[in-house]
Design a protein around this motif. Structure first.
Motif, mmCIF file in Angstrom:
data_model
loop_
_atom_site.group_PDB
_atom_site.id
_atom_site.type_symbol
_atom_site.label_atom_id
_atom_site.label_comp_id
_atom_site.label_asym_id
_atom_site.label_seq_id
_atom_site.Cartn_x
_atom_site.Cartn_y
_atom_site.Cartn_z
ATOM 1 N N ASP A 192 -43.209 2.487 -39.875
ATOM 2 C CA ASP A 192 -43.986 3.496 -39.587
ATOM 3 C C ASP A 192 -45.869 2.875 -38.975
ATOM 4 O OD1 ASP A 192 -45.951 5.420 -38.554
ATOM 5 O OD2 ASP A 192 -45.159 6.695 -40.795
ATOM 6 N N VAL A 193 -45.433 1.872 -38.093
ATOM 7 C CA VAL A 193 -46.063 1.269 -37.357
ATOM 8 C C VAL A 193 -47.475 2.132 -37.214
ATOM 9 C CG1 VAL A 193 -47.425 -0.181 -35.312
ATOM 10 C CG2 VAL A 193 -45.025 -0.160 -35.664
ATOM 11 N N ASP A 194 -47.505 3.225 -36.847
ATOM 12 C CA ASP A 194 -49.046 3.846 -36.972
ATOM 13 C C ASP A 194 -49.947 4.217 -38.060
ATOM 14 O OD1 ASP A 194 -48.445 4.509 -34.102
ATOM 15 O OD2 ASP A 194 -47.218 6.516 -34.632
ATOM 16 N N TRP A 195 -48.517 4.787 -38.736
ATOM 17 C CA TRP A 195 -49.486 4.534 -40.586
ATOM 18 C C TRP A 195 -50.044 3.160 -40.881
ATOM 19 C CZ3 TRP A 195 -46.208 1.996 -44.678
ATOM 20 C CH2 TRP A 195 -46.988 1.950 -46.650
ATOM 21 N N LEU A 196 -49.468 1.784 -40.873
ATOM 22 C CA LEU A 196 -49.597 0.871 -40.574
ATOM 23 C C LEU A 196 -50.801 -0.010 -40.401
ATOM 24 C CD1 LEU A 196 -46.282 -1.255 -41.083
ATOM 25 C CD2 LEU A 196 -47.701 -1.063 -43.183
ATOM 26 N N ILE A 197 -51.363 0.532 -39.187
ATOM 27 C CA ILE A 197 -52.421 0.160 -38.752
ATOM 28 C C ILE A 197 -53.209 0.771 -38.334
ATOM 29 C CG2 ILE A 197 -51.167 -1.683 -37.329
ATOM 30 C CD1 ILE A 197 -51.343 0.215 -34.977
ATOM 31 N N SER A 198 -53.172 2.234 -39.236
ATOM 32 C CA SER A 198 -54.584 3.709 -39.661
ATOM 33 C C SER A 198 -55.490 2.841 -40.062
ATOM 34 C CB SER A 198 -53.899 4.604 -39.971
ATOM 35 O OG SER A 198 -53.218 4.340 -41.837
ATOM 36 N N GLU A 199 -56.798 3.669 -40.222
ATOM 37 C CA GLU A 199 -58.141 3.461 -40.844
ATOM 38 C C GLU A 199 -57.769 3.880 -42.062
ATOM 39 O OE1 GLU A 199 -61.392 4.780 -39.325
ATOM 40 O OE2 GLU A 199 -60.952 4.150 -36.969
ATOM 41 N N PRO A 242 -47.571 -2.964 -26.198
ATOM 42 C CA PRO A 242 -48.532 -3.534 -27.621
ATOM 43 C C PRO A 242 -48.992 -2.233 -28.314
ATOM 44 C CG PRO A 242 -48.669 -4.190 -24.779
ATOM 45 C CD PRO A 242 -47.566 -2.631 -24.796
ATOM 46 N N VAL A 243 -49.387 -2.313 -28.882
ATOM 47 C CA VAL A 243 -50.629 -1.709 -29.967
ATOM 48 C C VAL A 243 -51.538 -2.916 -30.228
ATOM 49 C CG1 VAL A 243 -48.298 -0.618 -31.315
ATOM 50 C CG2 VAL A 243 -48.963 -2.635 -32.110
ATOM 51 N N SER A 244 -52.559 -1.351 -31.044
ATOM 52 C CA SER A 244 -54.035 -2.288 -31.056
ATOM 53 C C SER A 244 -54.673 -1.516 -32.440
ATOM 54 C CB SER A 244 -54.626 -1.849 -29.745
ATOM 55 O OG SER A 244 -54.819 -1.009 -29.358
ATOM 56 N N SER A 245 -55.684 -2.165 -32.426
ATOM 57 C CA SER A 245 -57.148 -1.525 -33.328
ATOM 58 C C SER A 245 -57.935 -1.954 -33.435
ATOM 59 C CB SER A 245 -56.373 -2.327 -35.026
ATOM 60 O OG SER A 245 -55.426 -1.596 -36.190
ATOM 61 N N ASN A 246 -59.112 -1.193 -32.964
ATOM 62 C CA ASN A 246 -60.482 -1.393 -32.558
ATOM 63 C C ASN A 246 -61.044 -2.245 -33.778
ATOM 64 O OD1 ASN A 246 -63.254 -0.278 -32.535
ATOM 65 N ND2 ASN A 246 -62.748 -0.142 -30.592
ATOM 66 N N TYR A 247 -61.747 -3.201 -34.132
ATOM 67 C CA TYR A 247 -62.273 -3.859 -34.608
ATOM 68 C C TYR A 247 -63.510 -3.980 -34.101
ATOM 69 C CZ TYR A 247 -63.544 -7.699 -37.951
ATOM 70 O OH TYR A 247 -63.972 -7.824 -38.934
ATOM 71 N N ARG A 248 -64.698 -3.780 -34.944
ATOM 72 C CA ARG A 248 -66.487 -3.856 -33.988
ATOM 73 C C ARG A 248 -66.280 -3.227 -32.292
ATOM 74 N NH1 ARG A 248 -67.459 -4.080 -39.530
ATOM 75 N NH2 ARG A 248 -65.999 -6.627 -39.998
#
Length: 570
Positions: free
Chosen positions: A340-347, A268-274
């Motif tokens: 390129d998932v890392d790029w697409l979900i990068s800050e 799974p991949v994630s982003s931190n939201y607040r």
């Protein structure tokens, strides 16, 4: 009941969102939930069909774990809600394993037939893959997904897990309201396909609400799977029947395609939201679109704008437009395309995309970023057990009941997920033999400080990442409870050119559907910004969720008020 009283009088007809029960505010305060969260200490199951929920709950009570309960509920709901799923469809799951204290992802999507090529479609004059019939059929991945999860995490014997669905299939169950409605709509469309009328109608019509439905063919099929395992489905008589049926009716899916299938475990991949980590599965699904939307919105103080404000809705729509152009351009089977998932979900990329948003005007057209349909029907369910294991599971045939192709004597319909391929050479999601199509079905999970917080999903084609992002915002930005977060009126944006799950290019700003409950002031403000607002009754998806209460360690369950669902625990 009239389709849940037209969703509680359409949540009070675009006038200001009022609770369905007048006394509810006086009991629990200023919440706008249709009902309280379900709270339990030992286990929880939430599905879109109450009998399927009870099946999963009984498995937990009988000593099974969350994985066993999820499989049992999925098998039952494939029988009880064939308008959205079944063993002819695909399967994705995120599992929180309490022992290892980490998340695991499973991609159970099937591949296209090896004998069918892009050139065949071009030579035969196709511009798009048909929505029904033999051509959009890909390998069904659900049964493989069951056994993969069970082999790694399950405790109860598979025969015991599948027995409740087998019993219901043989003895019958009363069809619930929403399912009866969609079944009735499907019959005129799918009756032309061989095997459908014989196996999915009563004298040529759909079963009515409350009428007992039996599917002895599916009971036999599930019995063979329970006895013979996954190979009984992919390498035995079931696979041979599918191959022979498809060959006899203009299809390409073969026994060899079935026998070669295997899903795969993915990270799974994630982003931190607040401060909250939101988890999705990587492509070929669309889950990272939710992360892209949230990454863009994190740059705004959404809480200060308030839920339902013009700023809240406008910024959400504009972020969605940007994410979905990337979805159309980049999301595909990573075995065939470099995603390129890392790029697409990068800050950094989110900041770049955020800078293109105009607070005062709706974008008419946006381009996908560059480096320096929604007819899909689905089910989502989630389970949790006494040991802390949790499952977020989504499963679908695509377009409601699927392709209509119904192999004789098996009791299920094959999916039409292959419609999602693009018939354009060089596109990342272009049709190729043995390739997984772009898929809309996505489970989700939220953790806080490395601990599980919410297992959730919101089904419904291209609504899914939009819905995931809205649920997260409702919980985190607007401080809603679990049930309230799902009951809140929803925003649905679709590009003007979305004939399938991927919009090809938005050229006129698209269409905004606002569910009843947004104020007239917000609607007028959005129109002044250039948004095209249209009324729509039903593209808002279906939600289930389980939360770990951080204070007491108990579970909270919520279910979709727009459907027949139930959350229950013990």
């Amino acid at each position: 009941m009239l389709i849940r009283a037209l969703f509680v009088a359409a949540l009070a007809l675009l006038a200001g969102w009022t609770p369905p029960v007048a006394s509810y505010d006086r009991v629990v305060g200023a919440t706008h939930a249709s009902r309280p969260d379900v709270i339990a200490a030992n286990g929880m199951v939430a599905t879109s069909q109450p009998l399927a929920t009870q099946v999963g709950l009984q498995v937990l009570k009988d000593g099974g774990n969350a994985i066993d309960a999820a499989i049992a509920a999925n098998a039952a709901i494939g029988l009880m809600e064939p308008t959205g799923n079944g063993i002819g469809g695909d399967f994705f799951a995120i599992v929180w394993d309490a022992e290892s204290e980490r998340l695991y992802g499973y991609n159970g999507s099937g591949r296209s037939p090896q004998s069918l090529t892009l050139q065949w479609f071009i030579d035969n004059g196709y511009e798009d893959i048909p929505s029904h019939g033999p051509l959009p059929v890909s390998v069904p991945g659900t049964v493989d997904g069951w056994f993969a999860l069970h082999e790694r995490f399950g405790e109860m014997a598979m025969a015991e897990i599948l027995q409740p669905a087998i019993d219901y299939a043989r003895e019958g169950f009363p069809v619930s309201e929403i399912i009866a409605y969609y079944w009735d709509r499907s019959v005129p469309i799918l009756s032309e396909f061989p095997g459908f009328t014989e196996q999915f109608t009563i004298d040529g019509r759909a079963p009515r609400e409350g009428e007992i439905w039996r599917n002895p063919y599916l009971a036999d099929t599930l019995g063979k799977i329970a006895e013979g395992g996954r190979d009984a489905f992919y390498k035995g008589d079931i696979a041979r029947t599918i191959g022979e049926y498809m060959a006899a009716n203009g299809g390409f899916l073969s026994y060899e395609d079935m026998a070669a299938h295997e899903g795969n475990w993915v990270e799974p991949v994630s982003s931190n939201y607040r401060g909250y980590d939101v988890w999705e599965l990587p492509p070929n699904g669309q889950g990272i679109a939710a992360l892209q939307i949230l990454n863009i919105l994190e740059g705004y103080d959404m809480a200060s704008y308030g839920f339902g404000s013009p700023e809240h809705v406008h910024l959400f729509i504009e972020a969605k437009k940007l994410a979905f152009e990337d979805r159309a351009r980049y999301y595909a089977d990573p075995d065939f395309a470099d995603v390129d998932v890392d790029w697409l979900i990068s800050e950094d990329y989110a900041a770049e995309r955020r800078a293109t948003i105009d607070m005062d005007r709706a974008a008419r057209a946006v381009e996908p970023g560059t480096r320096a349909l929604d007819d899909g029907d689905t089910i989502y369910l989630t389970t949790a057990d006494k040991d802390g294991n949790m499952v977020s599971l989504i499963q679908s045939n695509y377009r409601g009941m699927g392709s209509g192709m119904t192999p004789p004597g098996l009791g299920f319909i094959l999916q039409d997920r292959g419609e999602m391929f693009v018939l354009k050479e060089g596109h990342p999601n272009a049709f190729e033999p043995g390739k997984r199509p772009f898929t809309t079905i996505i489970p989700a999970f939220i953790t806080k400080d490395g601990k599980p917080w919410v297992s959730f999903g919101l089904m419904g084609g291209g609504m899914q990442p939009q819905g995931h992002a809205q649920i997260v915002m409702n919980l985190v930005d607007f401080g809603m409870g679990l049930q309230e977060a799902g009951d809140a009126p929803r925003i649905h944006h679709r590009g003007s050119t979305e004939p399938t799950g991927q919009n090809l290019q938005m050229t006129d700003g698209g269409i905004v559907n606002l569910e009843s409950g947004f104020s007239y002031d917000t609607v007028r403000a959005l129109m002044k910004k250039g948004h095209r607002i249209q009324y729509a009754l039903g593209p808002y998806g279906g939600y289930q969720a389980i939360m770990v209460d951080p204070e007491f360690g108990t579970y909270r369950g919520a279910t979709e008020v727009r459907k027949d669902g139930q959350a229950a625990g013990y």
